[in-house]
Structures are given as C-alpha cells and as structure tokens.
Design a protein around this motif. Structure first.
Motif, PDB file in Angstrom:
ATOM      1  N   TYR A 138     -69.126   9.037 -20.248  1.00 48.63           N
ATOM      2  CA  TYR A 138     -68.248   7.957 -19.535  1.00 48.63           C
ATOM      3  C   TYR A 138     -67.038   8.569 -18.980  1.00 48.63           C
ATOM      4  O   TYR A 138     -66.265   8.051 -18.171  1.00 48.63           O
ATOM      5  N   GLU A 139     -66.497   9.853 -19.466  1.00 52.78           N
ATOM      6  CA  GLU A 139     -65.429  10.520 -18.953  1.00 52.78           C
ATOM      7  C   GLU A 139     -65.726  11.306 -17.681  1.00 52.78           C
ATOM      8  O   GLU A 139     -64.772  11.903 -17.210  1.00 52.78           O
ATOM      9  N   ASP A 208     -72.713  10.961 -10.583  1.00 49.99           N
ATOM     10  CA  ASP A 208     -71.206  10.709 -10.825  1.00 49.99           C
ATOM     11  C   ASP A 208     -70.435  11.805  -9.785  1.00 49.99           C
ATOM     12  O   ASP A 208     -69.434  11.190  -9.213  1.00 49.99           O
TER      13      ASP A 208
END
Length: 242
Positions: A138-139, A208
């Motif tokens: 999630y980072e 991402d």
C-alpha cells in the motif's frame, strides 16, 4: 557472519529487533561485507543496459542508496549532479566516505515516501537497488509518486526485478519462510522491521507505476540468462515520467 569482517549473529539479531532506521544505522559499518549489498554483477548489468538503451544522462538520483553501491554506476552514466537518498544516517555516512572524491555527489537523509521539495524536478535518471522489500504494497503509490516528482519530464526510473520463483524451488520456501518469520516478528514486537521478499510482483508494480504517471517498459537483463520456458530471469524496469 558472512565473512571475517561481517556482522556477528548477535549483531544481526539486535538489528532485526530494531526499527528499520536504527537497524541499518547499526549494520552500516559492516553492511558491505554481507550478501545484502547489491552484487557488482547486477550493477554492471544495469549500467550496461541503461547505457545501451538510453545513452547518457544529466543528473542522477539513487533512491534508498544505502552505502552507495549504485552511486559509482551513476557517476559513470551521469554528467551532472548525483544524489543519494536514504533514511539511515549510518548508511549515508558510509556512502559519503566512499564517494568523497567526487564533488558532484551529495547525500540527503530522507524518507523516500516524502522526499524534500528541493529535489523536485531535478533529475534525469533515478535508480534503486534492493530496497523495495522495505515498503508494504500500500506504500508503493506514495513511493512512486515521490520518485516521479524528483524527475524532470521524460526522466527515467530504472530498477531490476526478478522473475517469480516457482514453489518447486528451495529458494521459494526459503523466502516464504523468511517472510512468515518477519510477519510474526512484526505482530509481536515493536518497533516493526519491514523487510519482505515477496511483496513486489511485476504486475502490481507496473500498475502502480502507471497510476503514478509513468509509462512502463521492461528490458531483459540477458546477463542472467533465461528460465527453461524462455522468460528472462531478471528484467530492468524502465519507468518514464510522462
């Protein structure tokens, strides 16, 4: 451990029970005598591939530079300023000593998820080696967004990524066991020490990167050969700021 100049088992245990920052501060003086340092073979393969694919660069940034293994590569590829960024003051001190002979090189202590604003729009090439296990999935969006902010338009973020390890391989069981131990350690001990080997799959990373504003391609690192099915064992991700 690892060599006569490397850390002892006790020293590694103390590091593993510390925070990421404190752990690397403790390990820094002996880090280059462990297998955790990026091998020269990998650095050479990435440098050769970048030079062939992209040519030269202006300014270069090493994200999570550690003791500066990638800085030498950037010194050869880049004409202008070269900056190493890391959270650990101890690792940066080691890197500074190793590259004190080049006044183009500077080091900045910072969290890669929140880079200083003075680094924005300054670099043509960013690289990173061996650090992505310290970031939970999630980072990744914040990390990639920060790297993009440091690049000029058209700048490239480059890093190697390995092929998935099949469960039939003993290595798969070794890294799965390590990750399991780390999850238990972080569930029962504070501060956490985030380091996992199986949280950076190419599919999720590509998605991402694109969401952060990069166009993404991969190039085989032929230096490491190919799997029986023909896929490269290692690829170089080339994420370009659009």
């Amino acid at each position: 451990m690892f060599s006569s100049h490397g850390p002892s088992v006790r020293e590694l245990a103390v590091q593993g029970l510390s925070s990421v920052e404190r752990g690397y501060d403790l390990l820094a003086p002996k880090f280059d005598h462990t297998p955790f340092r990026t091998p020269e073979r990998m650095l050479d393969a990435v440098e050769e591939t970048l030079a062939r694919q992209e040519g030269g660069f202006g300014a270069g940034l090493d994200v999570c530079c550690g003791t500066g293994a990638g800085i030498g590569m950037l010194r050869r590829l880049c004409r202008d300023r070269i900056t190493g960024v890391d959270l650990s003051a101890g690792m940066l001190a080691e890197a500074g000593r190793r590259h004190a002979d080049d006044d183009r090189v500077d080091f900045v202590r910072a969290d890669a998820r929140a880079l200083p604003t003075e680094l924005a729009d300054r670099y043509d090439l960013a690289v990173s080696f061996g650090a992505f296990g310290h970031f939970l999935p999630y980072e990744r969006p914040a990390l990639f967004s920060q790297v993009r902010s440091a690049l000029r338009a058209g700048g490239v973020f480059a890093f190697p990524i390995g092929a998935p390890i099949p469960p039939s391989s003993p290595v798969w069981w070794a890294v799965a066991g390590f990750d399991a131990v780390m999850r238990v350690r972080n569930a029962v001990w504070r501060p956490p020490f985030v380091m996992y080997y199986r949280t950076f799959p190419l599919s999720g990373v590509r998605a991402d990167l694109r969401a952060a504003g990069f166009t993404v391609e991969t190039v085989p690192l032929e230096h490491f050969g190919r799997l029986p099915g023909g896929a490269p064992r290692w690829r170089l991700v080339l994420a370009r700021r659009s």
